[in-house]
Design a protein around this motif. Sequence first.
Motif, PDB file in Angstrom:
ATOM      1  N   ILE A 237       2.804   5.845  -7.632  1.00 54.08           N
ATOM      2  CA  ILE A 237       1.844   6.672  -8.375  1.00 54.08           C
ATOM      3  C   ILE A 237       2.282   8.131  -8.418  1.00 54.08           C
ATOM      4  O   ILE A 237       1.762   8.913  -9.212  1.00 54.08           O
ATOM      5  CB  ILE A 237       0.417   6.573  -7.786  1.00 54.08           C
ATOM      6  CG1 ILE A 237       0.388   7.092  -6.343  1.00 54.08           C
ATOM      7  CG2 ILE A 237      -0.110   5.155  -7.892  1.00 54.08           C
ATOM      8  CD1 ILE A 237      -1.009   7.124  -5.741  1.00 54.08           C
ATOM      9  N   ARG A 238       3.263   8.505  -7.587  1.00 55.25           N
ATOM     10  CA  ARG A 238       3.768   9.872  -7.585  1.00 55.25           C
ATOM     11  C   ARG A 238       4.910  10.086  -8.583  1.00 55.25           C
ATOM     12  O   ARG A 238       5.338  11.217  -8.791  1.00 55.25           O
ATOM     13  CB  ARG A 238       4.241  10.253  -6.177  1.00 55.25           C
ATOM     14  CG  ARG A 238       3.097  10.524  -5.207  1.00 55.25           C
ATOM     15  CD  ARG A 238       3.575  10.579  -3.760  1.00 55.25           C
ATOM     16  NE  ARG A 238       2.562  11.164  -2.880  1.00 55.25           N
ATOM     17  CZ  ARG A 238       1.488  10.522  -2.466  1.00 55.25           C
ATOM     18  NH1 ARG A 238       1.269   9.260  -2.838  1.00 55.25           N
ATOM     19  NH2 ARG A 238       0.609  11.123  -1.677  1.00 55.25           N
TER      20      ARG A 238
ATOM     21  N   ARG B 157      -7.522   8.763  -9.138  1.00 53.90           N
ATOM     22  CA  ARG B 157      -8.258   8.811  -7.871  1.00 53.90           C
ATOM     23  C   ARG B 157      -7.515   9.608  -6.810  1.00 53.90           C
ATOM     24  O   ARG B 157      -8.117  10.357  -6.028  1.00 53.90           O
ATOM     25  CB  ARG B 157      -8.497   7.382  -7.367  1.00 53.90           C
ATOM     26  CG  ARG B 157      -9.383   7.305  -6.113  1.00 53.90           C
ATOM     27  CD  ARG B 157      -9.176   6.002  -5.366  1.00 53.90           C
ATOM     28  NE  ARG B 157      -7.832   5.885  -4.835  1.00 53.90           N
ATOM     29  CZ  ARG B 157      -7.388   6.502  -3.749  1.00 53.90           C
ATOM     30  NH1 ARG B 157      -8.185   7.317  -3.076  1.00 53.90           N
ATOM     31  NH2 ARG B 157      -6.140   6.345  -3.342  1.00 53.90           N
ATOM     32  N   SER B 158      -6.201   9.480  -6.783  1.00 57.29           N
ATOM     33  CA  SER B 158      -5.398  10.148  -5.761  1.00 57.29           C
ATOM     34  C   SER B 158      -5.014  11.576  -6.143  1.00 57.29           C
ATOM     35  O   SER B 158      -4.350  12.263  -5.367  1.00 57.29           O
ATOM     36  CB  SER B 158      -4.127   9.340  -5.486  1.00 57.29           C
ATOM     37  OG  SER B 158      -3.326   9.266  -6.649  1.00 57.29           O
ATOM     38  N   GLY B 159      -5.391  12.015  -7.340  1.00 58.28           N
ATOM     39  CA  GLY B 159      -5.056  13.366  -7.774  1.00 58.28           C
ATOM     40  C   GLY B 159      -3.638  13.525  -8.274  1.00 58.28           C
ATOM     41  O   GLY B 159      -3.137  14.651  -8.369  1.00 58.28           O
ATOM     42  N   LYS B 160      -2.967  12.428  -8.614  1.00 59.76           N
ATOM     43  CA  LYS B 160      -1.588  12.477  -9.092  1.00 59.76           C
ATOM     44  C   LYS B 160      -1.469  12.360 -10.607  1.00 59.76           C
ATOM     45  O   LYS B 160      -0.358  12.412 -11.149  1.00 59.76           O
ATOM     46  CB  LYS B 160      -0.757  11.360  -8.442  1.00 59.76           C
ATOM     47  CG  LYS B 160      -0.798  11.360  -6.922  1.00 59.76           C
ATOM     48  CD  LYS B 160      -0.374  12.695  -6.345  1.00 59.76           C
ATOM     49  CE  LYS B 160      -0.460  12.672  -4.828  1.00 59.76           C
ATOM     50  NZ  LYS B 160      -0.156  14.014  -4.243  1.00 59.76           N
TER      51      LYS B 160
ATOM     52  N   GLU C 207       1.665   4.082  -3.062  1.00 55.60           N
ATOM     53  CA  GLU C 207       1.605   5.529  -2.868  1.00 55.60           C
ATOM     54  C   GLU C 207       2.863   6.210  -3.396  1.00 55.60           C
ATOM     55  O   GLU C 207       2.805   7.341  -3.888  1.00 55.60           O
ATOM     56  CB  GLU C 207       1.421   5.845  -1.378  1.00 55.60           C
ATOM     57  CG  GLU C 207       0.047   5.523  -0.831  1.00 55.60           C
ATOM     58  CD  GLU C 207      -1.034   6.376  -1.469  1.00 55.60           C
ATOM     59  OE1 GLU C 207      -0.786   7.581  -1.698  1.00 55.60           O
ATOM     60  OE2 GLU C 207      -2.112   5.842  -1.760  1.00 55.60           O
TER      61      GLU C 207
ATOM     62  N   GLU D 110      -5.727   4.618 -10.312  1.00 63.48           N
ATOM     63  CA  GLU D 110      -5.320   5.003  -8.961  1.00 63.48           C
ATOM     64  C   GLU D 110      -4.645   6.372  -8.974  1.00 63.48           C
ATOM     65  O   GLU D 110      -4.827   7.179  -8.038  1.00 63.48           O
ATOM     66  CB  GLU D 110      -4.382   3.945  -8.382  1.00 63.48           C
ATOM     67  CG  GLU D 110      -3.943   4.202  -6.946  1.00 63.48           C
ATOM     68  CD  GLU D 110      -5.095   4.198  -5.959  1.00 63.48           C
ATOM     69  OE1 GLU D 110      -4.954   4.807  -4.880  1.00 63.48           O
ATOM     70  OE2 GLU D 110      -6.153   3.603  -6.276  1.00 63.48           O
ATOM     71  N   ARG D 111      -3.877   6.673 -10.006  1.00 66.97           N
ATOM     72  CA  ARG D 111      -3.271   8.004 -10.126  1.00 66.97           C
ATOM     73  C   ARG D 111      -4.354   9.080 -10.227  1.00 66.97           C
ATOM     74  O   ARG D 111      -4.239  10.158  -9.639  1.00 66.97           O
ATOM     75  CB  ARG D 111      -2.351   8.064 -11.353  1.00 66.97           C
ATOM     76  CG  ARG D 111      -0.969   7.492 -11.098  1.00 66.97           C
ATOM     77  CD  ARG D 111      -0.154   7.348 -12.375  1.00 66.97           C
ATOM     78  NE  ARG D 111       0.050   8.575 -13.118  1.00 66.97           N
ATOM     79  CZ  ARG D 111       1.030   9.457 -12.903  1.00 66.97           C
ATOM     80  NH1 ARG D 111       1.903   9.237 -11.923  1.00 66.97           N
ATOM     81  NH2 ARG D 111       1.159  10.526 -13.647  1.00 66.97           N
TER      82      ARG D 111
ATOM     83  N   GLU E 265       0.831  -1.208   0.000  1.00 67.57           N
ATOM     84  CA  GLU E 265       0.000   0.000   0.000  1.00 67.57           C
ATOM     85  C   GLU E 265       0.870   1.264   0.000  1.00 67.57           C
ATOM     86  O   GLU E 265       0.584   2.234  -0.707  1.00 67.57           O
ATOM     87  CB  GLU E 265      -0.927   0.009   1.227  1.00 67.57           C
ATOM     88  CG  GLU E 265      -1.991  -1.067   1.234  1.00 67.57           C
ATOM     89  CD  GLU E 265      -1.462  -2.421   1.693  1.00 67.57           C
ATOM     90  OE1 GLU E 265      -0.258  -2.476   2.073  1.00 67.57           O
ATOM     91  OE2 GLU E 265      -2.208  -3.403   1.660  1.00 67.57           O
TER      92      GLU E 265
END
Length: 446
Positions: free
Chosen positions: A30-31, A62-65, A27, A59-60, A23
């Motif tokens: 994806i950055r 969804r996370s705003g990345k 994180e 996922e990028r 997890e």
Amino acid sequence: MGKAEKKQQQQEVQNLIPGLPDEIAMECLIRVPYKFHNDLKSVCQRWLNLISSHSFYRERIRSGKAEHLVCQVQPLPLSPPNPKDSSSATTHLVSDSAAKITSTKKDQQQDDDDHELHQQRQEVHRTPLQYGLTIFNASNGTWERIRPHVGRIPMFCQCVAVPASRKLLLIGGWDPITLEPVPDVYVLDMVNNSSRWRRAKPMSVARSFFACAVVGALTVCVAGGHDGQKNALKSAEVYDVEADEWRMLPEMDEERDECQGVCLEGDRFFVVSGYGTESQGRFKPDAECYDPTTGSWSKFDHVWPFPSLSPRGSTATITSNRLQQHQWLWFLGKEQQQNGEVVEGKIVSSIVPLPKSVTEGSSSPCVSVTTLHNSQQQQKVFVMTGNGGRGCSSSSALSSFICNECEGEGAFIMERDMSNGNIKWDHVHLPVGFSGFPCSASFLLI
């Protein structure tokens, strides 16, 4: 080494990043900026599988990345020879024959140089214009160009982004040498192979200046345009991106050349305006809409109120849940801005005034627009114009748009606050070599 230690080592080898829970590793990954994703794929098989999956990019988002990529088909720069540096100019363009001048007389040398320069300029004009795919990363302000590996990119082809598959399509246009319409289709997979184009199944009909839009998740509709004899077309077809198959649709009621494609309500394909073979340049005020549920076309009146202006390129579709209406933004010159808002059924067409630095030199500038972001609070649109240039105005009112390091002043991002309608324009730095006016543009969130 005990069993517990061996088990821990095996677990760390299986982890995305040794020593970190998956997890946390996700994180971190994806950055990583999109431009490094191909490098990440070479680290190990697990990273290759992960970064080649669409779930990673979801996922990028969804996370705003995720990064905002504006994809444009632009003419490649072709600079004329510089009389002050003939040797470098000839190396860049055609030949190095200027270096072979043997005359010892100064006057004769100058005459020969002038003649050489004239010949090179003629050669430049005879060279077919070449196009490349430009990627503007609106998230970090960088520009790059992807050159095709499958031959020349057709002139005036449609650049279409398919968000669900994260693929770019180049469809139709003109052969840059024969200037004849082509049925060609090229596909670039931005997730699995962002450096290699592949040739896809061609359209059934060679066409250019046609309407085109992504309809649904994985289909692209095209309609109208013109053929090799400049006859306006009524034909239409649909492309299945995953199956790589084209299927003909019923013909429209009317011929429509230089028309605009718009998708509204998820799966309804609108072909806006255009003109017939015998009425070239006189744009129709109506539109035809294809409904895949009924498999038929219907007509909408009073959609385009400018009989001498093409809707191609200068418009952006914005879907809004407000009053169940769909907004269609028009970025037009001074002559058209007085028309205000046009409402036809569920379609609300609003004119967005361009910056003064764009309209000052031309009442009807060339504009290419691409929607970047749309929400209930804010709208963002990337706008590129065809008449920007450094130092085009010294007015203090325009000083916020002037960039001393920029090739031109023709790129902006428009932000509109939906709560009060206020519009803000931000100038985009335009490096040398990227100022060519795009013939088509689209947008991907990666």
